[in-house]
Each structure stands twice: as structure tokens, then as C-alpha cells.
Design a protein around this motif. Structure first.
Motif, PDB file in Angstrom:
ATOM      1  N   ARG A 262      13.599   2.213  -4.270  1.00  0.00           N
ATOM      2  CA  ARG A 262      13.112   2.209  -2.887  1.00  0.00           C
ATOM      3  C   ARG A 262      11.741   1.551  -2.810  1.00  0.00           C
ATOM      4  O   ARG A 262      11.473   0.726  -1.926  1.00  0.00           O
ATOM      5  CB  ARG A 262      13.025   3.637  -2.345  1.00  0.00           C
ATOM      6  N   ASP A 263      10.852   1.923  -3.730  1.00  0.00           N
ATOM      7  CA  ASP A 263       9.504   1.368  -3.731  1.00  0.00           C
ATOM      8  C   ASP A 263       9.515  -0.127  -4.001  1.00  0.00           C
ATOM      9  O   ASP A 263       8.827  -0.904  -3.330  1.00  0.00           O
ATOM     10  CB  ASP A 263       8.631   2.068  -4.771  1.00  0.00           C
ATOM     11  N   TYR A 264      10.303  -0.533  -4.992  1.00  0.00           N
ATOM     12  CA  TYR A 264      10.278  -1.945  -5.372  1.00  0.00           C
ATOM     13  C   TYR A 264      10.935  -2.828  -4.320  1.00  0.00           C
ATOM     14  O   TYR A 264      10.419  -3.896  -3.981  1.00  0.00           O
ATOM     15  CB  TYR A 264      10.968  -2.154  -6.725  1.00  0.00           C
ATOM     16  N   LEU A 265      12.065  -2.408  -3.778  1.00  0.00           N
ATOM     17  CA  LEU A 265      12.786  -3.263  -2.846  1.00  0.00           C
ATOM     18  C   LEU A 265      12.115  -3.375  -1.481  1.00  0.00           C
ATOM     19  O   LEU A 265      12.374  -4.329  -0.748  1.00  0.00           O
ATOM     20  CB  LEU A 265      14.232  -2.788  -2.700  1.00  0.00           C
ATOM     21  N   VAL A 266      11.251  -2.414  -1.128  1.00  0.00           N
ATOM     22  CA  VAL A 266      10.504  -2.563   0.129  1.00  0.00           C
ATOM     23  C   VAL A 266       9.209  -3.331  -0.108  1.00  0.00           C
ATOM     24  O   VAL A 266       8.499  -3.676   0.841  1.00  0.00           O
ATOM     25  CB  VAL A 266      10.182  -1.192   0.772  1.00  0.00           C
ATOM     26  N   LYS A 267       8.919  -3.614  -1.375  1.00  0.00           N
ATOM     27  CA  LYS A 267       7.693  -4.326  -1.737  1.00  0.00           C
ATOM     28  C   LYS A 267       7.652  -5.710  -1.101  1.00  0.00           C
ATOM     29  O   LYS A 267       6.591  -6.199  -0.726  1.00  0.00           O
ATOM     30  CB  LYS A 267       7.606  -4.432  -3.262  1.00  0.00           C
ATOM     31  N   TYR A 268       8.829  -6.346  -0.966  1.00  0.00           N
ATOM     32  CA  TYR A 268       8.864  -7.698  -0.402  1.00  0.00           C
ATOM     33  C   TYR A 268       8.302  -7.700   1.018  1.00  0.00           C
ATOM     34  O   TYR A 268       7.476  -8.546   1.370  1.00  0.00           O
ATOM     35  CB  TYR A 268      10.300  -8.232  -0.397  1.00  0.00           C
ATOM     36  N   GLY A 269       8.755  -6.759   1.834  1.00  0.00           N
ATOM     37  CA  GLY A 269       8.279  -6.698   3.206  1.00  0.00           C
ATOM     38  C   GLY A 269       6.804  -6.376   3.311  1.00  0.00           C
ATOM     39  O   GLY A 269       6.119  -6.826   4.231  1.00  0.00           O
ATOM     40  N   LYS A 270       6.292  -5.613   2.347  1.00  0.00           N
ATOM     41  CA  LYS A 270       4.892  -5.196   2.386  1.00  0.00           C
ATOM     42  C   LYS A 270       3.945  -6.257   1.839  1.00  0.00           C
ATOM     43  O   LYS A 270       2.833  -6.434   2.337  1.00  0.00           O
ATOM     44  CB  LYS A 270       4.710  -3.907   1.587  1.00  0.00           C
ATOM     45  N   GLU A 271       4.372  -6.968   0.785  1.00  0.00           N
ATOM     46  CA  GLU A 271       3.463  -7.864   0.077  1.00  0.00           C
ATOM     47  C   GLU A 271       3.742  -9.354   0.278  1.00  0.00           C
ATOM     48  O   GLU A 271       2.871 -10.179   0.023  1.00  0.00           O
ATOM     49  CB  GLU A 271       3.490  -7.549  -1.419  1.00  0.00           C
ATOM     50  N   VAL A 272       4.952  -9.704   0.705  1.00  0.00           N
ATOM     51  CA  VAL A 272       5.301 -11.121   0.792  1.00  0.00           C
ATOM     52  C   VAL A 272       5.519 -11.571   2.229  1.00  0.00           C
ATOM     53  O   VAL A 272       4.877 -12.496   2.707  1.00  0.00           O
ATOM     54  CB  VAL A 272       6.568 -11.423  -0.044  1.00  0.00           C
TER      55      VAL A 272
END
Length: 289
Positions: A262-272
Motif C-alpha cells: 500500500r505504501d509503495y504503490l501510492v508512492k507514485y501519486g505522492k512523489e512523482v
């Protein structure tokens, strides 16, 4: 496609090829293609799991070829001495449309895995196999302009140690990935988007986008970039939804790649995201696709 492009019949790359011996099964190498699927268990879901990923990887492969053509066409359009903004973008938009269709196939194919009922039957057998290890998708993201920091330490545990899925990926593909970052540093979609903005008059991003919308060639390219980003976001969201569904069925919170998915796959929306700031905002809503 540019009107200057006049397609003509081409000779085979290998002049010794006897084209009269080409048949559907041999030309498309069907038997070799089908032999690539080798399930490790008797699970009735594992063959689907492999097939869906292989379909996506075939799509990624063609997308890489066509996205390279997009980038080359954009670079050429920027060299037009007749227009200080950008020259003819029809070639870039032509190949962009092919990328879109392929991305749509991938986005529509991945959710087929939500029909699996028994991921648990073969999950332990595939070991650390993870979508994190898709080197082709990694290349597409580098070509798009995603920064190196997005993947660095992507599988780190609480002690900061990376999972074997990451260390093995780096061992196998690290040199190639480094070469991609070098090649696309100033030759990515995000770079060319910023270049386009820098050539437009205006104090703010919104003002520059508004101006570019009045420029036929620039406007067409912006529409393509926005469509690309929408598909890229849909893919990341579909991947997250799939992981949530399947791993909840298994009863775990850690993916096969060692990540808290969950943390890693939402990382795209948060950081990219967004790759193209201002383009997908309300201020750019008038860009029609």
C-alpha cells in the motif's frame, strides 16, 4: 503522420530470407511464444497470472520502441528554424497514438487478474518475483521522466535493508538502468514538456499553457502528453487495486517484492505525479483529447 513521409516497400533485413516460406505460425513465432509460459504449480490461476504479465510485457516492449520514436520526433520538431516554439509535431503525435493504444491494452489486461481465486496456491512458489522487477516498465518510466529516487530503497525494511527483489534487480539490470538515466536525462517526456513551457511567453505555467493552446503544433503535443499521463496514472491505480484485492485474499500486507504494497504503490501519486505540472490541472481542462 507527416505528409512528407511516403512509405515504400522495403527489402528484408536479411537478403537470404525466402519470403515464400513465411507462414502465420513461423512469421509470428507462435510456437516459441506459447512455450514461454511455464507454470511451476498445478494451480488453475497460475497460467493466467503468467499470461497476463507476458501480455503486458509484450505491450511494454512495443511502447518502448514507439516512445523512442516520439522522443526523437519531438527533438526534431524543436530544431525547426521557422518556429521558435516548436515545429511539426505530427510525427510525434502519430507514434504517441500507438503508445496510447498499447497502454490501454495493458491497463485493460492487468485487471483480469482480479478474477483469480487462488493466488495463495502459487504465491510462495514464485519467490521474490515482483512487478518491481519489470525492467521494461522501469525503462518506460525513465523515458517518461520519473526520477531515480522513486525506486531507490523502494523495498527497504524497517532497518533500511533492501529486499532481495531489489538487490537482484540491481545486480541484473543496474548498469542498463544507469545507462537509461544517462540517455534520457535531457531526452524524456518531462524534459521536453518543460522545454516547451520555457519557450512560451508568460509569467506562470498556466499563462504559458494558455499560450501554447493557441499554437497548433504545441497544442497537439500537449493533448498527447495529457493523455499519456492519464493512462500512466490509471495503470498505477489498477496495479494498486489488484495488489489490495489479491493480497487481502491471501491475508498478508507485504508483497512478494518485500514492500508494504500500500505504501509503495501510492508512492507514485505522492512523489512523482504529475509528470507535466499544470497540464492535468483545472487550468488545462480545455485541452480536449
Amino acid at each position: 503522420m507527416s505528409e512528407s513521409y511516403k512509405p515504400q516497400p522495403l527489402t528484408p533485413l536479411d537478403p537470404t530470407v525466402d519470403v515464400t516460406q513465411n507462414h502465420y505460425w513461423s512469421y509470428h513465432n507462435i510456437e516459441a511464444l506459447l512455450s514461454c509460459k511455464k507454470p511451476l504449480t498445478a494451480s488453475q490461476d497460475e497460467d493466467l497470472f503468467i499470461a497476463v504479465h507476458q501480455i503486458c510485457e509484450l505491450g511494454f516492449h512495443q511502447m518502448i520502441l514507439d516512445l523512442d520514436r516520439v522522443l526523437e520526433a519531438i527533438a526534431t520538431a524543436f530544431t525547426d528554424p521557422q518556429d521558435p516554439i516548436i515545429g511539426d509535431t505530427r510525427e510525434a503525435c502519430y507514434f504517441f497514438k500507438r503508445v496510447f493504444r498499447l497502454y490501454e491494452v495493458v491497463v485493460m489486461t492487468m485487471p483480469i487478474l482480479t478474477t483469480m481465486r487462488a493466488f495463495i496456491e502459487f504465491r510462495s512458489t514464485i519467490g521474490p518475483t515482483s512487478g518491481f522487477q519489470s525492467f521494461q516498465f522501469r525503462q518506460l518510466e525513465v523515458m517518461s521522466g520519473v526520477a531515480k529516487s522513486y525506486w531507490t530503497g523502494g523495498t527497504n525494511d524497517d532497518e533500511g535493508k533492501p529486499h532481495v527483489a531489489e538487490t537482484e534487480f540491481d545486480r541484473r539490470y543496474g548498469a542498463e538502468v544507469a545507462a537509461w538515466f544517462e540517455r534520457y536525462h535531457k531526452h524524456s517526456l518531462a524534459f521536453y514538456y518543460q522545454t516547451l513551457l520555457s519557450r512560451a511567453p508568460g509569467e506562470s505555467t498556466a499563462e504559458r499553457i494558455a499560450y501554447l493552446q493557441t499554437h497548433t503544433q504545441a497544442s497537439a503535443l500537449l493533448k498527447s502528453m495529457r493523455s499519456y499521463e492519464e493512462l500512466q496514472n490509471r495503470f498505477h491505480q489498477a496495479h494498486l487495486g489488484l495488489a489490495v484485492q489479491q493480497l487481502e485474499m491471501v491475508g498478508v500486507q507485504i508483497g512478494t517484492g518485500g514492500t508494504s504494497f500500500r505504501d509503495y504503490l501510492v508512492k507514485y501519486g505522492k512523489e512523482v505525479a504529475p509528470l507535466f505540472p499544470g497540464l492535468t490541472s483545472k487550468g488545462a481542462s480545455s485541452l480536449e483529447t
